[in-house]
Design a protein around this motif. Structure first.
Motif, PDB file in Angstrom:
ATOM      1  N   GLN A 448       0.788  -1.047  -0.099  1.00 44.67           N
ATOM      2  CA  GLN A 448      -0.035   0.075  -0.125  1.00 44.67           C
ATOM      3  C   GLN A 448       0.718   1.159  -0.020  1.00 44.67           C
ATOM      4  O   GLN A 448       0.560   2.297  -0.893  1.00 44.67           O
ATOM      5  CB  GLN A 448      -0.749   0.091   1.167  1.00 44.67           C
ATOM      6  N   HIS A 449       1.973   1.297   0.840  1.00 41.89           N
ATOM      7  CA  HIS A 449       2.763   2.432   1.064  1.00 41.89           C
ATOM      8  C   HIS A 449       3.490   2.504  -0.608  1.00 41.89           C
ATOM      9  O   HIS A 449       3.588   3.848  -0.839  1.00 41.89           O
ATOM     10  CB  HIS A 449       3.791   2.335   1.897  1.00 41.89           C
ATOM     11  N   TRP A 452       1.301   3.904  -2.920  1.00 41.14           N
ATOM     12  CA  TRP A 452       0.596   5.393  -2.500  1.00 41.14           C
ATOM     13  C   TRP A 452       1.633   6.230  -3.077  1.00 41.14           C
ATOM     14  O   TRP A 452       1.602   7.563  -3.892  1.00 41.14           O
ATOM     15  CB  TRP A 452       0.236   5.473  -1.257  1.00 41.14           C
ATOM     16  N   ASP A 455       2.007   6.414  -6.821  1.00 38.39           N
ATOM     17  CA  ASP A 455       0.926   7.092  -7.498  1.00 38.39           C
ATOM     18  C   ASP A 455       1.002   8.740  -7.020  1.00 38.39           C
ATOM     19  O   ASP A 455       0.916   9.771  -7.967  1.00 38.39           O
ATOM     20  CB  ASP A 455      -0.290   6.874  -6.658  1.00 38.39           C
ATOM     21  N   CYS A 456       1.751   9.085  -6.061  1.00 39.38           N
ATOM     22  CA  CYS A 456       2.192  10.233  -5.719  1.00 39.38           C
ATOM     23  C   CYS A 456       3.028  11.093  -6.703  1.00 39.38           C
ATOM     24  O   CYS A 456       3.034  12.261  -7.045  1.00 39.38           O
ATOM     25  CB  CYS A 456       2.417  10.537  -4.368  1.00 39.38           C
ATOM     26  N   ARG A 522      -5.726   2.671   5.157  1.00 47.31           N
ATOM     27  CA  ARG A 522      -5.981   2.793   3.904  1.00 47.31           C
ATOM     28  C   ARG A 522      -7.013   3.869   3.194  1.00 47.31           C
ATOM     29  O   ARG A 522      -6.546   4.561   2.376  1.00 47.31           O
ATOM     30  CB  ARG A 522      -6.349   1.429   3.060  1.00 47.31           C
ATOM     31  N   CYS A 525      -5.537   7.408   3.886  1.00 46.47           N
ATOM     32  CA  CYS A 525      -4.770   7.880   2.540  1.00 46.47           C
ATOM     33  C   CYS A 525      -5.273   7.973   1.087  1.00 46.47           C
ATOM     34  O   CYS A 525      -5.051   8.917   0.485  1.00 46.47           O
ATOM     35  CB  CYS A 525      -3.856   6.654   2.407  1.00 46.47           C
ATOM     36  N   GLU A 526      -6.380   7.200   1.030  1.00 47.56           N
ATOM     37  CA  GLU A 526      -7.188   7.535  -0.044  1.00 47.56           C
ATOM     38  C   GLU A 526      -8.032   8.883  -0.066  1.00 47.56           C
ATOM     39  O   GLU A 526      -8.108   9.577  -1.187  1.00 47.56           O
ATOM     40  CB  GLU A 526      -8.191   6.338  -0.457  1.00 47.56           C
ATOM     41  N   VAL A 529      -5.715  11.727  -0.771  1.00 49.95           N
ATOM     42  CA  VAL A 529      -5.506  11.991  -2.230  1.00 49.95           C
ATOM     43  C   VAL A 529      -6.641  12.583  -2.951  1.00 49.95           C
ATOM     44  O   VAL A 529      -6.687  13.457  -3.674  1.00 49.95           O
ATOM     45  CB  VAL A 529      -5.109  10.475  -3.102  1.00 49.95           C
ATOM     46  N   TYR A 533      -4.397  15.675  -2.254  1.00 48.45           N
ATOM     47  CA  TYR A 533      -3.230  15.542  -1.367  1.00 48.45           C
ATOM     48  C   TYR A 533      -3.305  16.496  -0.069  1.00 48.45           C
ATOM     49  O   TYR A 533      -2.458  17.343   0.265  1.00 48.45           O
ATOM     50  CB  TYR A 533      -1.942  15.766  -2.147  1.00 48.45           C
TER      51      TYR A 533
END
Ligand code: NAP
Length: 540
Positions: A448-449, A452, A455-456, A522, A525-526, A529, A533
Motif C-alpha cells: 500500500q505504501h 501510494w 501514485d503520488c 488505507r 490515505c485514499e 489523495v 493531497y
C-alpha cells in the motif's frame, strides 16, 4: 524530470535505501511503471532485508505463507509455491531472490553499499546521498525502505568486550551458522526471536541457559508442510485471500471474530480458546474483537495462556517464572512458537529470571547475575532492535536548512501518515513510524505504501510539480491520531515494549506504529489523495 533510466549515472530520479520487500517493489514501480531512473542502495551483500540478516536458529515468519508475499502480480502468485504454513527464513530469502530475478531488479540494486548520509539541497531540489565507501549519489526523490527492525540492540552490559567465548546478536547472524554442539550457551531475551531460537539451540547445545527479563505469552504455531490440496486452494483463491487481507485491521488472511469475550459463557469461551490453541498461530488474537480493547476481556485470554504454561512446564518454579507475565496478552507483539515451553522440560535447559536475579556483568567466562556466575562458551543476544526510528536515525538525514532528522524527532517521531516528515521535501519513509506496519502482516502495508508513493510521484509528474512535503498542522494532526489510536487499546499498557521505544535506554517513550488498523489507514490515505493531497504542500 528525467524519464530515461541511465544505469551508469549516479544522478537519479529516485534513490531507494534498502532491498527488502519494500525497496524491491518500490524499484519495480518507479523504474518499470513510471519509467524513472531509480536505484536501490543496500548494505547487505544480498537482497532480502530482514530475511537476509535474521538467520538465527528457528527464524521463521509468524504470518502464514500464503499471505506473506507480494500480491501485485497474478503471475508471480501462480509461479511461487510455499512449502510450509509458516515460511522459514531460508525459504523467504529464496522467494525474495526469485522476485529480484523474475523482475530483473538486480541490475539496479547496488549491494554492499551502506548509506551514511542524505542531505537535501534546496537550491537544486535534490537529495545528496553518501555511502560508507565515500560514493556520492543525487536524486530528486529519496525513499527509505530500511525496515522497522534492522538496527540490532545489543545491551550495554559491562564486560562484554572481555568475554572469551563467542557472542552473536540474532539479527546479525553469521551466514555460515553457529555450531552449538557440546557448548554451554546463554540466550538473553525472550521476545518473538528468543522464543523461536531457544528450542532449536537446545537440540544440540550441551546446556542452554535462558535469561528472561519479561515473561512472555506464546501460542503454538502448529507449523506443518502445506498439503497439495491447500496449495491448490491458494492458487485458485487469490482474490478471496486478498479480499480478507485487505479488509482486516492486521492484514492477516483470517477475520477477527465479531463477538465480545462476554457475549459467550465461560464454558463456550474456554472451548473457543482451546480450539484456537489447537489451531495455533496469531489467530488466537482474533478469537474475540475486544481482546485488545478491554482489560477484563484480555484477562480471560491471559489466564487461559498462563494456565497452558503451567500445564506444559513440569518444574513448578520454572513454570511460575515463565507464567509471571506482567502485561496484557498481545500488548507486546504476541509470539508464536514450536515447543518453546516444552523446551524447559529438557534436562539441558534452565531458566534464569533476571527480574529477580539481574545480570550485573559479563565476565571472561560467562554471565554474572547478582546471585551467581553462569559459565558459558557462547552468548546469543535475542535482545531485539532499536525499532522503527533506529534504522532511520543511524543515517545522517538532513532536510531543509540542514535540519537533522534526529533533531526533528528528538522528542519522538513526528510525520504525516508515516510517510513524510515536515522539513524533508521529497523524502518518503516506507513503513516509517506512524504507519500501521509492524502491527500488520507486513507485505500488505508495504504494498500500500509503495503504491501510494508511486501514485503520488506520478501525480507530481503529470502536473509538473517537483516538491512535496507535509504541512506542520497535518503532522500535528497525524501524531495526535497515532496517539489516540494507541490510547484506545491496551497496547500502551506493556510499558517495556519496543512499540514504545522502551527497550532502548534514553529513547523517547512514544507509541510508534499507527494502531488504527490497515483498513482505516488505507481509507485515510485514499481520502487525502481524493482531496488533492490534503495536508501536503506540492510546489514547482
Ligand atoms: P524483542 O521483542 O524486543 O525482545 C527482546 C528480548 O530481549 C526481550 O525479552 C527483552 O526483555 C530482552 N532484553 C533486552 N535487553 C535486555 C537486557 N539488557 N537484559 C535482559 N533482557 C533483555 O525482540 P525480538 O524478539 O527480536 O523481536 C522483535 C520483533 O521482531 C518482534 O516483536 C516481531 O515484530 C519481529 N519478529 C518477528 C518474527 C516472526 O515473524 N517470526 C520473529 C522474530 C521477531 P524485556 O521484554 O524485559 O525488554
Amino acid at each position: 524530470m528525467t524519464t530515461e533510466a541511465n544505469p551508469a549515472s549516479n544522478d537519479l530520479d529516485a534513490l531507494i535505501i534498502g532491498a527488502g520487500f519494500s525497496g524491491m517493489y518500490q524499484l519495480l514501480c518507479l523504474r518499470d511503471r513510471l519509467g524513472l531512473s531509480a536505484r536501490v542502495l543496500e548494505a547487505g551483500d544480498g537482497v532480502g532485508g530482514t530475511w537476509y540478516w535474521n538467520r538465527y536458529p528457528g527464524a521463521r515468519c509468524d504470518s502464514e505463507s500464503h499471505s506473506y508475499c507480494y500480491s501485485f502480480s497474478r503471475e508471480l502468485l501462480q509461479e511461487w509455491e510455499w512449502s510450509e504454513r509458516y515460511p522459514g527464513q531460508a525459504e523467504i530469502l529464496r522467494y525474495l531472490d526469485f522476485v529480484a530475478e523474475r523482475f530483473d531488479l538486480k541490475r539496479d540494486i547496488r549491494l554492499g553499499t551502506r548509506v551514511v548520509s542524505a542531505h537535501y539541497d534546496a537550491f537544486s531540489n535534490r537529495w545528496r546521498v553518501t555511502t560508507e565507501k565515500g560514493e556520492h549519489f543525487t536524486a530528486k526523490f529519496l525513499i527509505t525502505a530500511v525496515g522497522c527492525l534492522s538496527t540490532a540492540n545489543v545491551p550495554a552490559i559491562p564486560g562484554l568486550e572481555h568475554f572469551e567465548g563467542r557472542w552473536f546478536h540474532t539479527g546479525q547472524w553469521p551466514h555460515e551458522g553457529v555450531d552449538f554442539t557440546g557448548k554451554r550457551v546463554g540466550q538473553i531475551g525472550t521476545g518473538s526471536t528468543g522464543i523461536q531460537s531457544a528450542p532449536v539451540i537446545a537440540e544440540t547445545a550441551a546446556h542452554l541457559t535462558v535469561f528472561q527479563r519479561t515473561a512472555n505469552y506464546s501460542v503454538p504455531a502448529r507449523n506443518a508442510p502445506l498439503t497439495p490440496e491447500f496449495k491448490q486452494w491458494v492458487r485458485e483463491h487469490q482474490d478471496d485471500i486478498q479480499a480478507i487481507t485487505h479488509s482486516t485491521p492486521n492484514a492477516h488472511p483470517f477475520r477477527i471474530a465479531d463477538r465480545s469475550v462476554f457475549d459467550v459463557t465461560p464454558e463456550e469461551r474456554q472451548a473457543i480458546y482451546e480450539a484456537a490453541w489447537e489451531k495455533g498461530g496469531l489467530q488466537f488474537r482474533a478469537t474475540f474483537r475486544d481482546l485488545l480493547l478491554s482489560k477484563e476481556a484480555n484477562d480471560t485470554a491471559r489466564e487461559f495462556l498462563r494456565g497452558k504454561i503451567r500445564e506444559i512446564v513440569k518444574d513448578p518454579k520454572t513454570a511460575k517464572a515463565l507464567a509471571d507475565i506482567d502485561h496484557p496478552y498481545a500488548a507486546k507483539r504476541p509470539p508464536i512458537d514450536t515447543n518453546y515451553f516444552e523446551t524447559f522440560n529438557r534436562d539441558n535447559v534452565s531458566l534464569v529470571d533476571v527480574r529477580k536475579d539481574p545480570i550485573v556483568a559479563i565476565t571472561p567466562t560467562g554471565v554474572r547475575t547478582r546471585k551467581k556466575d553462569h559459565p558459558l562458551d557462547l552468548i546469543v543476544f535475542a535482545t531485539g532492535f532499536d525499532a522503527m526510528t533506529g534504522p532511520l536515525l543511524r543515517i545522517d538525514i538532513r532536510g531543509r536548512d540542514t535540519l537533522s532528522l534526529a533533531d526533528a524527532w528528538h522528542a519522538g517521531p513526528r510525520n504525516y501518515l508515516g510517510l513524510q516528515v515536515a522539513g524533508f521535501p521529497n523524502l518518503f519513509t516506507i513503513t516509517g513510524p506512524g504507519s500501521p506496519s509492524v502491527l500488520c502482516n507486513m507485505p500488505i502495508p508495504i504494498e500500500q505504501h509503495v503504491e501510494w508513493i508511486t501514485d503520488c510521484i506520478a501525480h507530481m509528474r503529470r502536473h509538473g510539480l517537483t516538491r512535496i512535503e507535509p504541512r506542520e498542522d497535518a503532522v500535528d494532526d497525524w501524531v495526535e491520531k497515532v496517539n489516540a489510536a494507541a490510547a484506545a487499546t491496551l497496547l500502551p499498557q506493556a510499558h517495556h515494549s519496543w512499540y514504545l521505544g522502551a527497550n532502548v535506554p534514553g529513547k523517547p517513550r512514544v507509541f510508534m506504529p499507527y494502531a488504527g488498523g490497515m483498513v482505516r489507514y488505507r481509507k485515510i490515505c485514499e481520502e487525502v489523495v481524493a482531496k488533492g493531497y490534503e495536508g501536503f504542500v506540492l510546489s514547482r
